[in-house]
Design a protein around this motif. Structure first.
Motif, PDB file in Angstrom:
ATOM      1  N   PHE A 135       6.466   8.677   1.698  1.00  0.00           N
ATOM      2  CA  PHE A 135       6.876   7.807   1.045  1.00  0.00           C
ATOM      3  C   PHE A 135       8.516   7.664   0.781  1.00  0.00           C
ATOM      4  O   PHE A 135       8.827   7.061   0.026  1.00  0.00           O
ATOM      5  N   TYR A 136       9.172   8.548   1.864  1.00  0.00           N
ATOM      6  CA  TYR A 136      10.478   8.631   1.845  1.00  0.00           C
ATOM      7  C   TYR A 136      11.111   7.172   2.099  1.00  0.00           C
ATOM      8  O   TYR A 136      12.084   6.489   1.435  1.00  0.00           O
ATOM      9  N   TRP A 137      10.593   6.515   2.871  1.00  0.00           N
ATOM     10  CA  TRP A 137      10.973   5.187   3.346  1.00  0.00           C
ATOM     11  C   TRP A 137      10.611   4.261   2.242  1.00  0.00           C
ATOM     12  O   TRP A 137      11.068   3.172   2.033  1.00  0.00           O
ATOM     13  N   LEU A 138       9.463   4.252   1.655  1.00  0.00           N
ATOM     14  CA  LEU A 138       8.795   3.417   0.795  1.00  0.00           C
ATOM     15  C   LEU A 138       9.815   3.222  -0.412  1.00  0.00           C
ATOM     16  O   LEU A 138      10.233   1.907  -0.863  1.00  0.00           O
ATOM     17  N   TRP A 139      10.334   4.429  -0.881  1.00  0.00           N
ATOM     18  CA  TRP A 139      11.310   4.353  -2.053  1.00  0.00           C
ATOM     19  C   TRP A 139      12.532   3.673  -1.751  1.00  0.00           C
ATOM     20  O   TRP A 139      13.384   3.174  -2.588  1.00  0.00           O
ATOM     21  N   HIS A 140      13.090   4.045  -0.420  1.00  0.00           N
ATOM     22  CA  HIS A 140      14.244   3.275   0.021  1.00  0.00           C
ATOM     23  C   HIS A 140      14.005   1.519   0.203  1.00  0.00           C
ATOM     24  O   HIS A 140      14.995   0.870  -0.245  1.00  0.00           O
ATOM     25  N   ALA A 141      12.820   1.269   0.428  1.00  0.00           N
ATOM     26  CA  ALA A 141      12.679  -0.231   0.579  1.00  0.00           C
ATOM     27  C   ALA A 141      12.515  -0.730  -0.840  1.00  0.00           C
ATOM     28  O   ALA A 141      13.044  -1.813  -1.135  1.00  0.00           O
ATOM     29  N   PHE A 142      12.139  -0.057  -1.751  1.00  0.00           N
ATOM     30  CA  PHE A 142      11.943  -0.510  -3.081  1.00  0.00           C
ATOM     31  C   PHE A 142      13.235  -0.650  -3.535  1.00  0.00           C
ATOM     32  O   PHE A 142      13.787  -1.584  -4.441  1.00  0.00           O
ATOM     33  N   CYS A 143      14.418   0.339  -3.442  1.00  0.00           N
ATOM     34  CA  CYS A 143      15.689   0.332  -3.750  1.00  0.00           C
ATOM     35  C   CYS A 143      16.264  -0.870  -3.453  1.00  0.00           C
ATOM     36  O   CYS A 143      17.153  -1.710  -3.937  1.00  0.00           O
ATOM     37  N   ILE A 144      16.357  -1.197  -2.059  1.00  0.00           N
ATOM     38  CA  ILE A 144      16.873  -2.276  -1.283  1.00  0.00           C
ATOM     39  C   ILE A 144      16.417  -3.631  -1.956  1.00  0.00           C
ATOM     40  O   ILE A 144      17.376  -4.548  -2.225  1.00  0.00           O
ATOM     41  N   VAL A 145      15.183  -3.757  -2.143  1.00  0.00           N
ATOM     42  CA  VAL A 145      14.651  -5.027  -2.952  1.00  0.00           C
ATOM     43  C   VAL A 145      15.343  -5.233  -4.250  1.00  0.00           C
ATOM     44  O   VAL A 145      15.649  -6.288  -4.537  1.00  0.00           O
ATOM     45  N   SER A 146      15.309  -4.041  -5.119  1.00  0.00           N
ATOM     46  CA  SER A 146      15.776  -4.013  -6.289  1.00  0.00           C
ATOM     47  C   SER A 146      17.387  -4.387  -6.567  1.00  0.00           C
ATOM     48  O   SER A 146      17.662  -5.128  -7.381  1.00  0.00           O
ATOM     49  N   LEU A 147      18.033  -3.730  -5.580  1.00  0.00           N
ATOM     50  CA  LEU A 147      19.681  -4.152  -5.577  1.00  0.00           C
ATOM     51  C   LEU A 147      19.848  -5.542  -5.225  1.00  0.00           C
ATOM     52  O   LEU A 147      20.467  -6.129  -5.895  1.00  0.00           O
ATOM     53  N   HIS A 148      18.992  -5.937  -4.456  1.00  0.00           N
ATOM     54  CA  HIS A 148      19.017  -7.440  -4.003  1.00  0.00           C
ATOM     55  C   HIS A 148      18.668  -8.582  -4.958  1.00  0.00           C
ATOM     56  O   HIS A 148      19.383  -9.287  -5.473  1.00  0.00           O
ATOM     57  N   ALA A 149      17.810  -8.046  -5.863  1.00  0.00           N
ATOM     58  CA  ALA A 149      17.473  -8.963  -6.801  1.00  0.00           C
ATOM     59  C   ALA A 149      18.336  -8.873  -8.223  1.00  0.00           C
ATOM     60  O   ALA A 149      18.883  -9.859  -8.905  1.00  0.00           O
ATOM     61  N   TRP A 150      19.151  -7.696  -8.498  1.00  0.00           N
ATOM     62  CA  TRP A 150      19.704  -7.637  -9.502  1.00  0.00           C
ATOM     63  C   TRP A 150      21.016  -8.113  -9.123  1.00  0.00           C
ATOM     64  O   TRP A 150      21.907  -8.697  -9.908  1.00  0.00           O
ATOM     65  N   PHE A 151      21.524  -8.243  -7.864  1.00  0.00           N
ATOM     66  CA  PHE A 151      22.755  -8.701  -7.528  1.00  0.00           C
ATOM     67  C   PHE A 151      22.623 -10.426  -7.813  1.00  0.00           C
ATOM     68  O   PHE A 151      23.495 -10.945  -8.209  1.00  0.00           O
ATOM     69  N   TRP A 152      21.368 -11.019  -7.506  1.00  0.00           N
ATOM     70  CA  TRP A 152      21.301 -12.497  -7.750  1.00  0.00           C
ATOM     71  C   TRP A 152      20.990 -12.650  -9.171  1.00  0.00           C
ATOM     72  O   TRP A 152      21.446 -13.737  -9.649  1.00  0.00           O
ATOM     73  N   SER A 153      20.608 -11.747  -9.970  1.00  0.00           N
ATOM     74  CA  SER A 153      20.572 -11.775 -11.275  1.00  0.00           C
ATOM     75  C   SER A 153      21.858 -11.828 -11.975  1.00  0.00           C
ATOM     76  O   SER A 153      22.305 -12.853 -12.782  1.00  0.00           O
ATOM     77  N   ALA A 154      22.820 -11.151 -11.238  1.00  0.00           N
ATOM     78  CA  ALA A 154      24.204 -11.255 -11.854  1.00  0.00           C
ATOM     79  C   ALA A 154      24.697 -12.542 -11.598  1.00  0.00           C
ATOM     80  O   ALA A 154      25.526 -13.128 -12.377  1.00  0.00           O
TER      81      ALA A 154
END
Length: 324
Positions: A135-154
């Motif tokens: 699941f090393y890759w899975l948590w990286h994918a989660f991080c990328i999606v989260s960073l993208h979401a918080w960018f557009w929230s800002a």
């Protein structure tokens, strides 16, 4: 109990009012009409009479009609207060003091803070977890999606346009959906074949694409959006709680996951509070963003412990198979 409170949140938020006392008032409408006639070109985008707009407001796309709305908003608020009336909302939002051209500066700041928390914790994750861990890759994918979401929230809280609203809602949903996906993959990986995992991934991707297309068709259905987010979020929380309860003895670190889910449900209650912003800067929504930032640390701490545990189990299984 947390889930009952979340359901209550659904009921309250679905009754969101799109038209508010401030922008409905005759005083505001007259002010806006006079301001636009005296200062704006046809269409309201440009200024007349050689008005020199501050550079920061030009960069953040404050048109002439936007300036009129902002100025008339505060004149209307003052008029309401002179009559001892409560602070009104405008177009479904409380009045905020803009800062450096940002409409909701606190929400922008705290959205950036959440993104920074994800960035810092994924760096810690990469430092503490070996790349060959499950699941090393899975948590990286989660991080990328989260960073993208918080960018557009800002971006959305900085300037509220139809396009930034669409991206904010779509990306926020992507984070909710990704959280559910992470949960399912983690709980089912060793119990179902690979083709089933591929089918789950395809389903989630297709579902999200269909959701974005639905949002793009016209005015956002806020009630449907909230119902869907809460439904998926609640399902994810229930599954995590059940899994944590089942594995609490064998994997004692799962308390971090359970606590993360519980606190996430609790702080969401801030969305129920509907009062004027403190100092016209800090509203309950911005405080909700503030409270979610430290929870990111707890989530990644669980992810680190879980990946280490799974890798240790894999190494032990390989060693046992090699034994004669």
């Amino acid at each position: 109990m947390d889930f009952l409170l979340i359901c209550l949140t659904i009921i309250i938020l679905i009754n969101y009012c799109f038209c508010s006392a401030g922008d409905r008032s005759t005083y505001y409408q007259k002010c806006l009409e006079n301001c636009s006639k005296l200062n704006c070109s046809e269409g309201g985008q440009n200024f007349i009479n050689n008005f020199q707009q501050p550079l920061i407001l030009y960069i953040t796309w404050w048109s002439c009609i936007d300036e009129c709305k902002y100025d008339c908003m505060w004149k209307t608020v003052e008029g309401f207060h002179e009559r001892n009336w409560q602070t009104p909302q405008f177009y479904g939002k409380w009045p905020f003091i803009r800062c450096f051209g940002l409409q909701e500066p606190a929400s922008v700041l705290f959205s950036v803070l959440n993104g920074y928390a994800h960035f810092k914790m994924i760096k810690r994750f990469r430092k503490d977890v070996r790349p060959d861990s499950p699941f090393y890759w899975l948590w990286h994918a989660f991080c990328i999606v989260s960073l993208h979401a918080w960018f557009w929230s800002a971006v959305f809280h900085a300037r509220d346009f139809p396009l930034t609203e669409l991206f904010d809602y779509a990306c926020a949903f992507s984070m909710v959906l990704m959280s559910c996906y992470v949960m399912l993959i983690r709980l089912l990986k060793y119990k179902i074949p690979r083709f089933a995992l591929l089918a789950i991934t395809t389903f989630f991707f297709t579902f999200f694409a269909n959701y974005v297309m639905y949002l793009s068709m016209g005015r956002i259905d806020y009630g449907y959006n909230m119902e869907l987010n809460i439904l998926i979020g609640t399902f994810t929380a229930i599954c995590w709680f059940g899994w944590c309860t089942y594995n609490r003895i064998r994997q004692p670190y799962v308390w971090k996951c359970a606590l993360f889910v519980a606190l996430t449900g609790i702080v969401m209650l801030l969305e129920v509070i509907d009062k004027p912003p403190l100092f016209y800067v800090f509203d309950s929504h911005s405080l909700w963003h503030l409270t979610t930032a430290p929870l990111v640390i707890l989530l990644y701490s669980f992810a680190i412990d879980d990946c280490k545990y799974l890798r240790k189990k894999e190494v032990e299984n390989i060693a046992n198979k090699k034994e004669p």
